[in-house]
Structure formats: C-alpha cells, structure tokens
Design a protein around this motif. Structure first.
Motif, PDB file in Angstrom:
ATOM      1  N   GLU A 156      11.365  70.520  53.672  1.00  0.00           N
ATOM      2  CA  GLU A 156      10.805  71.889  53.761  1.00  0.00           C
ATOM      3  C   GLU A 156      10.587  72.463  52.361  1.00  0.00           C
ATOM      4  OE1 GLU A 156       9.876  74.070  56.258  1.00  0.00           O
ATOM      5  OE2 GLU A 156       9.847  72.172  57.353  1.00  0.00           O
ATOM      6  N   TYR A 157      11.603  72.260  51.535  1.00  0.00           N
ATOM      7  CA  TYR A 157      11.525  72.709  50.133  1.00  0.00           C
ATOM      8  C   TYR A 157      10.348  72.032  49.439  1.00  0.00           C
ATOM      9  CZ  TYR A 157      13.127  73.047  45.213  1.00  0.00           C
ATOM     10  OH  TYR A 157      13.213  73.249  43.851  1.00  0.00           O
ATOM     11  N   GLY A 158      10.160  70.747  49.721  1.00  0.00           N
ATOM     12  CA  GLY A 158       9.047  69.993  49.134  1.00  0.00           C
ATOM     13  C   GLY A 158       7.699  70.562  49.549  1.00  0.00           C
ATOM     14  N   LEU A 159       7.596  70.958  50.829  1.00  0.00           N
ATOM     15  CA  LEU A 159       6.336  71.543  51.306  1.00  0.00           C
ATOM     16  C   LEU A 159       6.042  72.855  50.580  1.00  0.00           C
ATOM     17  CD1 LEU A 159       6.159  71.192  55.190  1.00  0.00           C
ATOM     18  CD2 LEU A 159       4.493  70.395  53.472  1.00  0.00           C
ATOM     19  N   ASP A 160       7.094  73.654  50.401  1.00  0.00           N
ATOM     20  CA  ASP A 160       6.920  74.920  49.680  1.00  0.00           C
ATOM     21  C   ASP A 160       6.445  74.654  48.249  1.00  0.00           C
ATOM     22  OD1 ASP A 160       7.723  76.275  51.874  1.00  0.00           O
ATOM     23  OD2 ASP A 160       9.751  76.694  51.169  1.00  0.00           O
ATOM     24  N   LEU A 161       7.057  73.645  47.616  1.00  0.00           N
ATOM     25  CA  LEU A 161       6.664  73.309  46.234  1.00  0.00           C
ATOM     26  C   LEU A 161       5.209  72.866  46.173  1.00  0.00           C
ATOM     27  CD1 LEU A 161       9.569  71.235  44.687  1.00  0.00           C
ATOM     28  CD2 LEU A 161       8.628  73.374  43.828  1.00  0.00           C
ATOM     29  N   ALA A 162       4.803  72.059  47.164  1.00  0.00           N
ATOM     30  CA  ALA A 162       3.422  71.558  47.195  1.00  0.00           C
ATOM     31  C   ALA A 162       2.448  72.730  47.282  1.00  0.00           C
ATOM     32  CB  ALA A 162       3.242  70.620  48.379  1.00  0.00           C
ATOM     33  N   ARG A 163       2.814  73.753  48.048  1.00  0.00           N
ATOM     34  CA  ARG A 163       1.927  74.923  48.161  1.00  0.00           C
ATOM     35  C   ARG A 163       1.968  75.753  46.883  1.00  0.00           C
ATOM     36  NH1 ARG A 163       4.595  75.729  53.732  1.00  0.00           N
ATOM     37  NH2 ARG A 163       3.419  74.200  54.915  1.00  0.00           N
ATOM     38  N   LEU A 164       3.182  75.904  46.347  1.00  0.00           N
ATOM     39  CA  LEU A 164       3.310  76.746  45.146  1.00  0.00           C
ATOM     40  C   LEU A 164       2.525  76.190  43.962  1.00  0.00           C
ATOM     41  CD1 LEU A 164       7.088  77.770  45.188  1.00  0.00           C
ATOM     42  CD2 LEU A 164       5.114  79.280  45.428  1.00  0.00           C
ATOM     43  N   LYS A 165       2.414  74.862  43.890  1.00  0.00           N
ATOM     44  CA  LYS A 165       1.695  74.305  42.734  1.00  0.00           C
ATOM     45  C   LYS A 165       0.185  74.381  42.936  1.00  0.00           C
ATOM     46  CE  LYS A 165       1.606  69.288  43.722  1.00  0.00           C
ATOM     47  NZ  LYS A 165       2.257  68.020  43.416  1.00  0.00           N
ATOM     48  N   ASN A 166      -0.234  74.785  44.139  1.00  0.00           N
ATOM     49  CA  ASN A 166      -1.671  74.878  44.456  1.00  0.00           C
ATOM     50  C   ASN A 166      -1.998  76.286  44.962  1.00  0.00           C
ATOM     51  OD1 ASN A 166      -4.302  74.014  44.815  1.00  0.00           O
ATOM     52  ND2 ASN A 166      -3.913  73.219  46.878  1.00  0.00           N
ATOM     53  N   PHE A 167      -1.630  77.291  44.181  1.00  0.00           N
ATOM     54  CA  PHE A 167      -1.961  78.706  44.425  1.00  0.00           C
ATOM     55  C   PHE A 167      -1.336  79.289  45.689  1.00  0.00           C
ATOM     56  CE2 PHE A 167      -5.551  76.566  42.321  1.00  0.00           C
ATOM     57  CZ  PHE A 167      -5.625  77.291  41.133  1.00  0.00           C
ATOM     58  N   GLY A 168      -0.414  78.584  46.311  1.00  0.00           N
ATOM     59  CA  GLY A 168       0.169  79.083  47.558  1.00  0.00           C
ATOM     60  C   GLY A 168      -0.746  78.888  48.758  1.00  0.00           C
ATOM     61  N   ILE A 169      -1.726  77.994  48.597  1.00  0.00           N
ATOM     62  CA  ILE A 169      -2.694  77.785  49.682  1.00  0.00           C
ATOM     63  C   ILE A 169      -2.082  76.888  50.758  1.00  0.00           C
ATOM     64  CG2 ILE A 169      -4.920  76.698  50.263  1.00  0.00           C
ATOM     65  CD1 ILE A 169      -5.880  77.433  47.410  1.00  0.00           C
ATOM     66  N   ARG A 170      -2.063  77.378  51.999  1.00  0.00           N
ATOM     67  CA  ARG A 170      -1.579  76.544  53.114  1.00  0.00           C
ATOM     68  C   ARG A 170      -2.755  75.788  53.742  1.00  0.00           C
ATOM     69  NH1 ARG A 170       3.170  76.733  56.612  1.00  0.00           N
ATOM     70  NH2 ARG A 170       3.921  78.513  55.430  1.00  0.00           N
ATOM     71  N   ASN A 171      -3.832  76.500  53.990  1.00  0.00           N
ATOM     72  CA  ASN A 171      -5.068  75.832  54.417  1.00  0.00           C
ATOM     73  C   ASN A 171      -6.246  76.693  53.963  1.00  0.00           C
ATOM     74  OD1 ASN A 171      -5.713  77.801  56.444  1.00  0.00           O
ATOM     75  ND2 ASN A 171      -4.180  76.835  57.767  1.00  0.00           N
ATOM     76  N   GLU A 172      -7.432  76.303  54.316  1.00  0.00           N
ATOM     77  CA  GLU A 172      -8.625  76.958  53.757  1.00  0.00           C
ATOM     78  C   GLU A 172      -8.615  78.478  53.936  1.00  0.00           C
ATOM     79  OE1 GLU A 172     -12.678  75.499  54.337  1.00  0.00           O
ATOM     80  OE2 GLU A 172     -11.818  73.491  54.484  1.00  0.00           O
ATOM     81  N   GLU A 173      -7.967  78.939  54.989  1.00  0.00           N
ATOM     82  CA  GLU A 173      -8.024  80.383  55.259  1.00  0.00           C
ATOM     83  C   GLU A 173      -6.675  81.074  55.150  1.00  0.00           C
ATOM     84  OE1 GLU A 173     -10.186  81.163  58.844  1.00  0.00           O
ATOM     85  OE2 GLU A 173     -11.932  80.035  58.131  1.00  0.00           O
ATOM     86  N   LEU A 174      -5.632  80.305  54.877  1.00  0.00           N
ATOM     87  CA  LEU A 174      -4.299  80.917  54.836  1.00  0.00           C
ATOM     88  C   LEU A 174      -3.623  80.686  53.482  1.00  0.00           C
ATOM     89  CD1 LEU A 174      -1.970  82.385  56.305  1.00  0.00           C
ATOM     90  CD2 LEU A 174      -1.229  80.157  57.157  1.00  0.00           C
ATOM     91  N   VAL A 175      -3.373  81.795  52.779  1.00  0.00           N
ATOM     92  CA  VAL A 175      -2.653  81.741  51.502  1.00  0.00           C
ATOM     93  C   VAL A 175      -1.428  82.621  51.674  1.00  0.00           C
ATOM     94  CG1 VAL A 175      -2.773  82.179  49.017  1.00  0.00           C
ATOM     95  CG2 VAL A 175      -4.821  81.445  50.241  1.00  0.00           C
ATOM     96  N   ASP A 176      -0.262  82.011  51.866  1.00  0.00           N
ATOM     97  CA  ASP A 176       0.900  82.836  52.197  1.00  0.00           C
ATOM     98  C   ASP A 176       2.026  82.769  51.154  1.00  0.00           C
ATOM     99  OD1 ASP A 176       1.450  80.235  52.877  1.00  0.00           O
ATOM    100  OD2 ASP A 176       2.246  80.659  54.857  1.00  0.00           O
ATOM    101  N   TYR A 177       1.702  82.258  49.959  1.00  0.00           N
ATOM    102  CA  TYR A 177       2.648  82.327  48.838  1.00  0.00           C
ATOM    103  C   TYR A 177       1.881  82.807  47.611  1.00  0.00           C
ATOM    104  CZ  TYR A 177       6.244  79.327  50.932  1.00  0.00           C
ATOM    105  OH  TYR A 177       7.222  78.806  51.707  1.00  0.00           O
ATOM    106  N   VAL A 178       2.566  83.540  46.741  1.00  0.00           N
ATOM    107  CA  VAL A 178       1.950  83.862  45.451  1.00  0.00           C
ATOM    108  C   VAL A 178       2.233  82.659  44.551  1.00  0.00           C
ATOM    109  CG1 VAL A 178       1.782  85.512  43.565  1.00  0.00           C
ATOM    110  CG2 VAL A 178       2.415  86.304  45.851  1.00  0.00           C
ATOM    111  N   GLY A 179       1.394  81.658  44.680  1.00  0.00           N
ATOM    112  CA  GLY A 179       1.626  80.410  43.962  1.00  0.00           C
ATOM    113  C   GLY A 179       1.011  80.411  42.586  1.00  0.00           C
ATOM    114  N   SER A 180       1.092  79.241  41.959  1.00  0.00           N
ATOM    115  CA  SER A 180       0.523  79.067  40.628  1.00  0.00           C
ATOM    116  C   SER A 180      -0.428  77.869  40.685  1.00  0.00           C
ATOM    117  CB  SER A 180       1.657  78.805  39.633  1.00  0.00           C
ATOM    118  OG  SER A 180       1.158  78.775  38.329  1.00  0.00           O
ATOM    119  N   ASN A 181      -0.924  77.471  39.534  1.00  0.00           N
ATOM    120  CA  ASN A 181      -1.681  76.217  39.477  1.00  0.00           C
ATOM    121  C   ASN A 181      -0.912  75.274  38.566  1.00  0.00           C
ATOM    122  OD1 ASN A 181      -3.379  74.091  39.209  1.00  0.00           O
ATOM    123  ND2 ASN A 181      -5.082  75.229  38.341  1.00  0.00           N
ATOM    124  N   ALA A 182      -0.225  74.323  39.155  1.00  0.00           N
ATOM    125  CA  ALA A 182       0.622  73.421  38.364  1.00  0.00           C
ATOM    126  C   ALA A 182       0.384  71.974  38.759  1.00  0.00           C
ATOM    127  CB  ALA A 182       2.087  73.801  38.546  1.00  0.00           C
TER     128      ALA A 182
END
Ligand code: T4K
Length: 369
Positions: A200-226
C-alpha cells in the motif's frame, strides 16, 4: 602528482555497453514516465534488496522526501545531525520538526541509548542514517520503535549492496532510502529509491512521484515529479552488472589504506562492523590533533598542496546550517560536534590506483609529528 585526485570518481560502464543499453530508447522514443528500463531496474533491485517493493526516484533526496510524505507523519522526527544536508531538509520540507540525537562514538550512527529520552507525545518516527558503510544499531531501533509505535525510515544513501547478518540492509525498518548519485558505489547518474515491505505504501509512493495522479481523471495526492528517466535507469542496469566487481575493487583500496596508515598515531580508521558486508563507499579517517600533531584542516590543506582533494563528510552538522537560523543547539549533540571537526573523507573509488593510495598514505605519515 600530475593529475589531481578528487575525493571520488564516478564509476561508468564502457561506452559500448551503455550505447547498447540505450539503443531501444532511441527506437521507441520512450524516454521517461516509468518506461521499460525503469521497470526492469525496479524489478532487479527488488530482487537484490530482498524487499516487497522498490520505487525508483529521480534522486535520493526526493526518495527521502516522498518516503516521509507517504508515511503521513506528524510532529517530531528523531534523527541525527551527523549527515548530509538532505536528511534534515527532507524532514523540514515535510513540515516536520527534526529532533537531534547524538551519535555513537564508534560508528557515528545514532546513539540508541539516547533515543528514548527524546521521545515525546509528538514523536511519530525515527530517521536514522547508516553513515559511510557503518550501519545503525538496528535491533535496538526496532525495539524502541515497537515499544512507542514509531515508524522507522532509514537514510541508507551510503549502504546500497550491504548486508547485515546475511540479510539485505533494506529489510530493516518500515522503509530505506538509497542514493544512486554519480558519487555512489552504485549510480544511475542521478537517482535514488525507496525500498519497503508494505505494498500500500508502495502504491502511495508511485503516485506521489507522478504528481499524485491515480488515473487520467483522478488526482488525489499533492504529489511531486520524481520519476527516474530511462537514460538513468539504463545506466543503472549497466552498473548493476558490475556491482560485485566495483565493491571488490573498493575493498582493495580500503585494504591498501588500512595497511598504509596502520600504526599512525592520532588517526582513527573504521573497521568493518561484525556481521556486516561492506560496500566500502567511503574512507573516512578521524584526526586527533593532540596526538597526530596537526588538525584535520591542516591535514586537508597539506593534501591539497599535493593535488589530493579530501572532503569533510560531515561538517558542519546539519543542525548548525545557516538556513536553520540557530534554532538548534549543536552543544546538545557534543559527540557529533566533536567528530564533525575531526573527520576527513580520503579519496575513495574503484579505479583509484593502489600506488596513489600509498602516495596519499606517505604524505599523511610524513606530515605527522
Ligand atoms: N543522505 C545522505 C546521507 C547522503 O550522503 C546523500 C547524498 C543524500 C541523502 C542525498 O542523495 P542524493 O539526492 O544526492 O541522491 C556529494 C553528492 O552529491 C551527494 O549525493 C552525497 N550524498 C554527498 C555525500 O556527496 P558533494 O557536494 O560533495 O559532491 P561534489 O559535486 O563535490 O562531488 C564530489 C566529487 O565526486 C567530485 O570532487 C568529483 C566526483 N564526481 C562528482 C560528480 C558530480 C564525479 O566523479 N562525477 C560526477 O558526476 O555531494
């Protein structure tokens, strides 16, 4: 000495090997955003590090920042001031308060006997650093974390490829951050990773390194670009093939320094710890000026006069940085303060000629009183 010897020198594969590795990037035009090289390197690192998952990042620092963010920590994080800027900055940039624990005079990692007195009802995590190749007192940190329900995220920037009691160093704590910077024993030019055990933590990290994007229409984290790009991942795939050889060559440099400096009074050299297989990332020495006859800074200067460039890893303590405006009292970590004024990292890299090591040792010996 004709050419200067710098504190380190990046290890690189042959040009042909790298060109072969990047050919398919030129075919596909797929240069970043978790492409095939990125996926392949993550898979290989997961196997090597013997963990549930690995998230590659653009550098070690972002791995640390996002590794902390994905843990949803609050309040205070107990850490060490005897480290690179990144460790403390990652805590502060997450809106958390670093609480500095002193270091152990043998390993320069966190002094575990001083952790419990720093725990308050605001403490949410411990962020220790495996320093040089020395690893922390893992068992005791685990005991304390369990007792007080704290998360543990290791800054393992220096310890890629190391094992403790036969287990990969990445198996300990909730997560470990590795740096794959050009100056490290294993590099991806710039790069880093978080290794973890909870998917679960890994999934969160994967989203956080890609702007918090979950899918094309859902961005539910204030992520970064890493995200690590494909050229970096390709460099990692090449360097990984040579990791054992790289560590073996560093081992020889380490042994040459040890025998070259044996018996020099007033210099301390680190031994590889019991139950640890080292990656020989750094070769620090500690100068006791009262016995050696010169200070660390004087030794650094005389080496420079001979074209040899050492570094003060780590000085000043991060708690003394100007950007923290005197907020932290360096006298509360007297052991760290003491050694930060006396440590000197000598040149260390796999291609360092053993005759250069012996020249460096001779300069140090001749300079001694
Ligand atoms: N936590 C810890 C405990 C760390 O030590 C680090 C990084 C991090 C976190 C953060 O990880 P990253 O975000 O960096 O992945 C260097 C490295 O830049 C840094 O990665 C490293 N720690 C730190 C201990 O050392 P500098 O400012 O000393 O690097 P620099 O540019 O002076 O380079 C040192 C020598 O390396 C040069 O004299 C020559 C050689 N070199 C350098 C570069 C850039 C090469 O041979 N090739 C190169 O491309 O920080």
């Amino acid at each position: 000495m004709s050419n200067p010897i710098l504190v380190t020198r990046s290890s690189m594969p042959s040009l042909n090997e790298y060109v072969d590795e990047i050919k398919d990037i030129f075919d596909s035009h797929w240069m970043t955003n978790m492409g095939v090289k990125h996926q392949e390197l993550e898979k290989k690192l997961k196997e090597l590090l013997e963990v549930e998952g690995v998230q590659l990042m653009v550098n070690g620092h972002m791995a640390l920042e996002l590794g902390i963010q994905a843990m949803n920590l609050t309040g205070e994080v107990i850490t060490t001031p005897y480290t690179f800027a990144s460790t403390t900055h990652a805590i502060v940039r997450n809106g958390l308060e670093p609480v500095f624990c002193d270091i152990d005079p043998k390993t320069y990692t966190m002094d575990v006997s001083k952790i419990e007195e720093l725990i308050t009802d605001r403490t949410s995590a411990i962020m220790p650093v495996h320093v040089y190749g020395n690893i922390c007192n893992i068992e005791e940190i685990e005991r304390i974390a369990r007792k007080y329900s704290l998360k543990v995220i290791y800054d393992a920037a220096h310890t890629f490829g190391e094992t403790y009691k036969g287990k990969s160093i990445a198996q300990f704590g909730d997560a470990s951050m590795f740096s794959f910077h050009a100056t490290k024993a294993f590099n991806t030019i710039e790069g880093g990773a978080v290794a973890y055990h909870n998917s679960e933590y890994g999934l969160d990290l994967a989203r956080l390194k890609n702007f918090g994007i979950r899918n094309e229409e859902l961005v539910d984290y204030v992520g970064s670009n890493a995200k690590m790009n494909e050229f970096s991942a390709a460099m990692g795939l090449c360097n990984l093939r040579h990791l054992d050889e790289e560590i073996e060559k560093r081992h020889k440099v380490y042994d040459a320094y040890r025998s070259g400096l044996a018996g020099v009074e007033g210099l301390h050299i680190f031994e590889v710890q019991k139950d640890v297989t080292s990656n020989y990332a750094y070769f620090p020495i500690v100068v006791d000026e009262n016995v050696y006859g010169h200070t660390r800074n004087e030794l650094k200067n005389i080496l420079e006069e001979h074209g040899i460039f050492s570094r003060k890893y780590f000085y000043p303590l991060t708690s003394a940085f100007d950007c923290y405006h005197g907020k932290y009292d360096v006298n509360k970590t007297p052991i760290a303060l003491h050694y930060s004024k006396r440590v000197l990292a000598l040149p260390m890299y796999s291609d360092l000629a053993l005759e250069d090591v012996s020249k460096i040792c001779n300069i140090i010996i001749e300079f001694a009183n």
